[in-house]
Design a protein around this motif. Structure first.
Motif, mmCIF file in Angstrom:
data_model
loop_
_atom_site.group_PDB
_atom_site.id
_atom_site.type_symbol
_atom_site.label_atom_id
_atom_site.label_comp_id
_atom_site.label_asym_id
_atom_site.label_seq_id
_atom_site.Cartn_x
_atom_site.Cartn_y
_atom_site.Cartn_z
ATOM 1 N N HIS A 67 0.820 -1.216 0.000
ATOM 2 C CA HIS A 67 0.000 0.000 0.000
ATOM 3 C C HIS A 67 0.850 1.261 0.000
ATOM 4 O O HIS A 67 0.445 2.283 -0.580
ATOM 5 C CB HIS A 67 -0.954 0.006 1.195
ATOM 6 C CG HIS A 67 -0.276 0.018 2.526
ATOM 7 N ND1 HIS A 67 0.143 1.178 3.135
ATOM 8 C CD2 HIS A 67 0.042 -0.979 3.376
ATOM 9 C CE1 HIS A 67 0.693 0.896 4.297
ATOM 10 N NE2 HIS A 67 0.651 -0.404 4.478
ATOM 11 N N ALA A 68 2.028 1.225 0.599
ATOM 12 C CA ALA A 68 2.878 2.414 0.616
ATOM 13 C C ALA A 68 3.318 2.780 -0.795
ATOM 14 O O ALA A 68 3.301 3.957 -1.179
ATOM 15 C CB ALA A 68 4.093 2.183 1.513
ATOM 16 N N THR A 71 0.208 4.121 -2.723
ATOM 17 C CA THR A 71 -0.147 5.475 -2.299
ATOM 18 C C THR A 71 0.840 6.501 -2.843
ATOM 19 O O THR A 71 0.439 7.581 -3.301
ATOM 20 C CB THR A 71 -0.187 5.554 -0.767
ATOM 21 O OG1 THR A 71 -1.201 4.673 -0.277
ATOM 22 C CG2 THR A 71 -0.489 6.965 -0.295
ATOM 23 N N THR A 89 -8.611 -5.884 8.192
ATOM 24 C CA THR A 89 -8.867 -5.298 9.506
ATOM 25 C C THR A 89 -9.394 -6.360 10.468
ATOM 26 O O THR A 89 -10.417 -6.989 10.220
ATOM 27 C CB THR A 89 -9.883 -4.150 9.401
ATOM 28 O OG1 THR A 89 -9.379 -3.156 8.515
ATOM 29 C CG2 THR A 89 -10.113 -3.524 10.757
ATOM 30 N N PRO A 93 -2.611 -4.720 10.908
ATOM 31 C CA PRO A 93 -2.708 -3.290 11.217
ATOM 32 C C PRO A 93 -3.026 -2.477 9.959
ATOM 33 O O PRO A 93 -2.400 -2.673 8.916
ATOM 34 C CB PRO A 93 -1.310 -2.959 11.759
ATOM 35 C CG PRO A 93 -0.801 -4.256 12.306
ATOM 36 C CD PRO A 93 -1.334 -5.305 11.366
ATOM 37 N N THR A 94 -3.988 -1.578 10.069
ATOM 38 C CA THR A 94 -4.412 -0.789 8.909
ATOM 39 C C THR A 94 -4.483 0.698 9.241
ATOM 40 O O THR A 94 -5.263 1.436 8.636
ATOM 41 C CB THR A 94 -5.788 -1.271 8.398
ATOM 42 O OG1 THR A 94 -6.733 -1.209 9.485
ATOM 43 C CG2 THR A 94 -5.724 -2.697 7.890
ATOM 44 N N ASP A 95 -3.682 1.134 10.193
ATOM 45 C CA ASP A 95 -3.746 2.533 10.615
ATOM 46 C C ASP A 95 -2.713 3.418 9.923
ATOM 47 O O ASP A 95 -2.530 4.573 10.303
ATOM 48 C CB ASP A 95 -3.598 2.644 12.128
ATOM 49 C CG ASP A 95 -2.332 1.978 12.644
ATOM 50 O OD1 ASP A 95 -1.616 1.362 11.832
ATOM 51 O OD2 ASP A 95 -2.058 2.073 13.848
ATOM 52 N N ASP A 96 -2.034 2.889 8.900
ATOM 53 C CA ASP A 96 -1.011 3.679 8.202
ATOM 54 C C ASP A 96 -1.231 3.677 6.697
ATOM 55 O O ASP A 96 -0.282 3.812 5.930
ATOM 56 C CB ASP A 96 0.386 3.138 8.529
ATOM 57 C CG ASP A 96 0.582 1.692 8.085
ATOM 58 O OD1 ASP A 96 -0.443 1.019 7.797
ATOM 59 O OD2 ASP A 96 1.738 1.224 8.029
ATOM 60 N N LEU A 97 -2.477 3.572 6.265
ATOM 61 C CA LEU A 97 -2.749 3.417 4.827
ATOM 62 C C LEU A 97 -2.675 4.744 4.079
ATOM 63 O O LEU A 97 -2.330 4.781 2.905
ATOM 64 C CB LEU A 97 -4.129 2.785 4.623
ATOM 65 C CG LEU A 97 -4.283 1.359 5.161
ATOM 66 C CD1 LEU A 97 -5.690 0.854 4.910
ATOM 67 C CD2 LEU A 97 -3.258 0.427 4.542
ATOM 68 N N HIS A 98 -3.078 5.844 4.696
ATOM 69 C CA HIS A 98 -3.039 7.167 4.066
ATOM 70 C C HIS A 98 -3.788 7.178 2.738
ATOM 71 O O HIS A 98 -3.358 7.809 1.773
ATOM 72 C CB HIS A 98 -1.589 7.622 3.858
ATOM 73 C CG HIS A 98 -0.768 7.609 5.112
ATOM 74 N ND1 HIS A 98 -1.052 8.423 6.188
ATOM 75 C CD2 HIS A 98 0.308 6.864 5.470
ATOM 76 C CE1 HIS A 98 -0.172 8.198 7.155
ATOM 77 N NE2 HIS A 98 0.648 7.252 6.754
ATOM 78 N N SER A 122 -10.449 11.004 3.623
ATOM 79 C CA SER A 122 -9.464 12.085 3.705
ATOM 80 C C SER A 122 -10.174 13.424 3.552
ATOM 81 O O SER A 122 -11.345 13.500 3.152
ATOM 82 C CB SER A 122 -8.421 11.928 2.602
ATOM 83 O OG SER A 122 -9.010 12.180 1.326
ATOM 84 N N ASP A 185 -1.943 -6.234 16.914
ATOM 85 C CA ASP A 185 -0.579 -6.751 16.819
ATOM 86 C C ASP A 185 -0.504 -8.194 17.304
ATOM 87 O O ASP A 185 0.171 -9.033 16.687
ATOM 88 C CB ASP A 185 0.378 -5.872 17.627
ATOM 89 C CG ASP A 185 0.565 -4.493 17.014
ATOM 90 O OD1 ASP A 185 0.355 -4.362 15.801
ATOM 91 O OD2 ASP A 185 0.912 -3.551 17.753
#
Length: 268
Positions: A67-68, A71, A89, A93-98, A122, A185
């Protein structure tokens, strides 16, 4: 998102992704939809791309998207990003997808009744997307704005809310408490650890996914798993098992034993 795109917009998706991630764009009939292999998704995002839509974890294969990289590529050309985290989910962990929009149905890894789903938006998505499903629950305080004639839309993501399926959300509250008690985690380490133990038993390479799939065109492996009392599934010509918090090493042994036994029969 499909309804908010202008005619002729260019959408890049993943070839073989879950239909719900692709069908809304294809159904428009006036969008240019390109579907590429998951590993090529970031490289396929070029100038002129309006939207990149994909599932973070592929339903059919269990593959996890980079995903990084996606993005970064989308940001470089000014494209929207939509990420479906339904298969992620709860264990990943899915809190850094932006991403501009992240959507998740809660009936998979969040163990909730069908009918509850989540999304995040967003600032750009809030400003540019049209809440086509706007209704009484789309206001900042639905109970004070549930009658016309004005359009009452919340300033934040609540403007995209739809009327909730009440019984589903009662069950979802309890399911989320269970998920938070263990933590993502811990779920990741447990689930992926069991999945990799199963992969090792089958001679498959280790992975970063809690989902394990392998070719099973005739359905022999799925039949063997079912006969052993294991809830598994067949997806796109592949057998598919997934490990979660209630599974343990005994489940790995049982599933691996069922598959290796049918492989031995097939080899004869």
């Amino acid at each position: 998102m499909a309804g908010s795109l202008p005619a002729g917009a260019r959408v890049t998706c993943v070839d073989g992704d879950f239909s719900s991630v692709v069908a809304p764009f294809l159904a428009r009939g006036d969008l240019h939809v390109r579907q590429v292999p998951l590993e090529d998704l970031a490289d396929a995002v070029a100038a002129g791309t309006d939207l990149v839509a994909y599932a973070l974890v592929q339903s059919a294969t269990g593959e996890v998207a980079d995903h990084a990289a996606v993005t970064a590529a989308a940001t470089g050309v000014g494209a929207f990003t939509f990420v479906d985290t339904t298969q992620a989910t709860g264990w990943l962990p899915t809190d850094d997808l932006h991403a501009d929009v992240v959507a998740c149905h809660a009936y998979k890894w969040l163990n909730s009744p069908r009918g509850a789903a989540f999304a995040s938006f967003s600032d750009r998505a809030l400003a540019e997307l049209t809440p086509h499903a706007a209704g009484w629950y789309s206001g900042a305080d639905p109970w004070t704005s549930c009658y016309g004639p004005e359009l009452h839309l919340a300033a934040d993501a609540h403007r995209f809310d739809v009327s909730p399926a009440w019984p589903a959300w009662v069950g979802t509250e309890a399911a989320l408490a269970f998920a938070l008690e263990h933590g993502i985690d811990a779920a990741y380490r447990h689930d992926v650890g069991l999945a990799n133990a199963f992969r090792e038993r089958l001679g498959l390479e280790a992975s970063d996914s809690a989902i394990v799939t392998w070719p099973d065109a005739d359905g022999d492996a799925l039949a063997a798993l079912t006969a052993a009392g294991i809830v598994a599934s067949g997806r796109a010509g592949r057998a598919r098992v997934a490990f979660h918090l209630w599974n343990d090493e005994d489940d790995v042994d049982l599933a691996a034993g069922a598959v290796t036994a049918v492989r031995a029969v097939d080899a004869r």
